[in-house]
Each structure stands twice: as C-alpha cells, then as structure tokens.
Design a protein around this motif. Structure first.
Motif, PDB file in Angstrom:
ATOM      1  N   THR A  40       0.859  -1.182   0.000  1.00 48.05           N
ATOM      2  CA  THR A  40       0.000   0.000   0.000  1.00 48.05           C
ATOM      3  C   THR A  40       0.898   1.236   0.000  1.00 48.05           C
ATOM      4  O   THR A  40       2.092   1.164   0.325  1.00 48.05           O
ATOM      5  CB  THR A  40      -0.908   0.031   1.240  1.00 48.05           C
ATOM      6  N   ALA A  41       0.311   2.362  -0.336  1.00 41.21           N
ATOM      7  CA  ALA A  41       1.065   3.614  -0.336  1.00 41.21           C
ATOM      8  C   ALA A  41       1.577   3.931   1.071  1.00 41.21           C
ATOM      9  O   ALA A  41       2.697   4.422   1.241  1.00 41.21           O
ATOM     10  CB  ALA A  41       0.197   4.753  -0.867  1.00 41.21           C
ATOM     11  N   LYS A  42       0.788   3.633   2.078  1.00 44.34           N
ATOM     12  CA  LYS A  42       1.187   3.894   3.468  1.00 44.34           C
ATOM     13  C   LYS A  42       2.391   3.034   3.859  1.00 44.34           C
ATOM     14  O   LYS A  42       3.327   3.524   4.504  1.00 44.34           O
ATOM     15  CB  LYS A  42      -0.012   3.626   4.400  1.00 44.34           C
ATOM     16  N   GLU A  43       2.377   1.760   3.486  1.00 35.80           N
ATOM     17  CA  GLU A  43       3.504   0.875   3.797  1.00 35.80           C
ATOM     18  C   GLU A  43       4.785   1.368   3.116  1.00 35.80           C
ATOM     19  O   GLU A  43       5.853   1.402   3.736  1.00 35.80           O
ATOM     20  CB  GLU A  43       3.209  -0.550   3.339  1.00 35.80           C
ATOM     21  N   ALA A  44       4.666   1.735   1.862  1.00 32.63           N
ATOM     22  CA  ALA A  44       5.834   2.216   1.128  1.00 32.63           C
ATOM     23  C   ALA A  44       6.341   3.536   1.702  1.00 32.63           C
ATOM     24  O   ALA A  44       7.551   3.753   1.812  1.00 32.63           O
ATOM     25  CB  ALA A  44       5.498   2.358  -0.352  1.00 32.63           C
ATOM     26  N   HIS A  63      16.695   8.038 -13.031  1.00 40.03           N
ATOM     27  CA  HIS A  63      16.125   8.091 -11.689  1.00 40.03           C
ATOM     28  C   HIS A  63      15.543   6.732 -11.336  1.00 40.03           C
ATOM     29  O   HIS A  63      15.164   5.959 -12.217  1.00 40.03           O
ATOM     30  CB  HIS A  63      15.029   9.157 -11.643  1.00 40.03           C
ATOM     31  N   ALA A  64      15.506   6.424 -10.056  1.00 33.50           N
ATOM     32  CA  ALA A  64      14.890   5.191  -9.557  1.00 33.50           C
ATOM     33  C   ALA A  64      13.951   5.569  -8.425  1.00 33.50           C
ATOM     34  O   ALA A  64      14.247   6.471  -7.633  1.00 33.50           O
ATOM     35  CB  ALA A  64      15.960   4.225  -9.055  1.00 33.50           C
ATOM     36  N   TRP A  65      12.810   4.899  -8.365  1.00 32.87           N
ATOM     37  CA  TRP A  65      11.813   5.208  -7.347  1.00 32.87           C
ATOM     38  C   TRP A  65      10.909   4.000  -7.137  1.00 32.87           C
ATOM     39  O   TRP A  65      11.019   3.007  -7.848  1.00 32.87           O
ATOM     40  CB  TRP A  65      10.969   6.431  -7.753  1.00 32.87           C
ATOM     41  N   VAL A  66      10.046   4.081  -6.135  1.00 37.30           N
ATOM     42  CA  VAL A  66       9.047   3.035  -5.917  1.00 37.30           C
ATOM     43  C   VAL A  66       7.660   3.638  -6.068  1.00 37.30           C
ATOM     44  O   VAL A  66       7.446   4.823  -5.805  1.00 37.30           O
ATOM     45  CB  VAL A  66       9.182   2.352  -4.531  1.00 37.30           C
ATOM     46  N   GLU A  67       6.751   2.799  -6.512  1.00 37.18           N
ATOM     47  CA  GLU A  67       5.352   3.198  -6.660  1.00 37.18           C
ATOM     48  C   GLU A  67       4.484   2.218  -5.889  1.00 37.18           C
ATOM     49  O   GLU A  67       4.790   1.033  -5.812  1.00 37.18           O
ATOM     50  CB  GLU A  67       4.921   3.192  -8.129  1.00 37.18           C
ATOM     51  N   ALA A  68       3.397   2.732  -5.347  1.00 39.80           N
ATOM     52  CA  ALA A  68       2.402   1.897  -4.677  1.00 39.80           C
ATOM     53  C   ALA A  68       1.042   2.527  -4.925  1.00 39.80           C
ATOM     54  O   ALA A  68       0.904   3.753  -4.861  1.00 39.80           O
ATOM     55  CB  ALA A  68       2.686   1.789  -3.187  1.00 39.80           C
TER      56      ALA A  68
END
Length: 140
Positions: free
Chosen positions: A55-59, A110-115
């Motif tokens: 979830t966005a909150k976990e990430a 660039h590197a990133w995470v998505e949720a």
C-alpha cells in the motif's frame, strides 16, 4: 549544463526496534545498486516472489525509515534508496513497484518506488517526465 541540485530529504528516525532491519536493508541495497541491470532485475524479481502489493502507506513508512536513519539516502542516491525501500516493504510481506526511468530533456536517470499507482516521496510534476525503463512488480 549545470548539475541539478538535489534537496536533502529529512524524516524522523525509526523506532529502535526497527533500526536493525533498516540497517540491513541499507547494507543490502549498496551492493545491489552496483550490479548490472539484468542481474539487479533478476534479484529483485526473486525477492518479490510471494509478496502482496504494498500500500502507499507501507511504502511511505519504509521510505521514512530509510531516509530517517541514513542521511546519505535522503539525497541523490535514488537507486540505493529505492532498493532499500523495496527490501523494507518485503520484510513486512509486501512489495511496491520498483521502477527506474530516464528523462530526455535534460537527460537524467532516476529510480523510485510506486504503490497504488503513485510514486512514493516523489514530486508528481517531475516524475511524469521519466520514461520507465525497468519495473519490478508483484507477480500474481
């Protein structure tokens, strides 16, 4: 062309009980960030097997823990930071979409995470300019 200035991101330090896990994620991210792209993808796909989508909150919590404990990862080390965030989520049983991309004008990587369809901790106006070149998602 002048280099882009990167603002140092800050967050509160994680609780003491979580710090050893954060340090392990940071320690593992360092050598992984130096792997060839095909090998990095293979390792992250292996690690993400069996996880549920984060979830966005976990990430966001994982990102805050990484940035809160490591000043180094609050700056321009996006590859190491994104790997560490993904590993932190995996410890909790989830996996965000781990992404790398490039922008062509001016050229930037660039590197990133998505949720849940949103880039975690990234400026939405800037992230839309990146073309995703690699994504490691949870496999159904």
């Amino acid at each position: 062309m002048s280099p882009k200035m990167v603002a140092l991101q800050k967050a509160a330090a994680p609780p003491w009980r979580l710090r050893p896990v954060v340090l392990v994620a940071i320690a593992l991210a360092w050598p992984l960030a130096r792997c060839a792209p095909y090998r990095l993808r293979a390792v992250l796909q292996f690690v993400s097997r069996g996880a549920r989508a984060a979830t966005a909150k976990e990430a966001e919590n994982a990102r805050s823990a990484i940035v809160g404990l490591s000043v180094r990862h609050g700056g321009p080390r996006c590859l190491e930071r994104s790997i560490a965030i993904a590993l932190m989520c995996r410890v909790a049983g989830s996996w965000p979409d781990w992404c790398t991309g490039v922008s062509t004008h001016p050229f930037e990587a660039h590197a990133w995470v998505e949720a849940e369809g949103e880039a975690i901790g990234e400026d939405p106006d800037e992230i839309v300019h990146f073309f995703i070149t690699m994504r490691v998602s949870v496999r159904p």
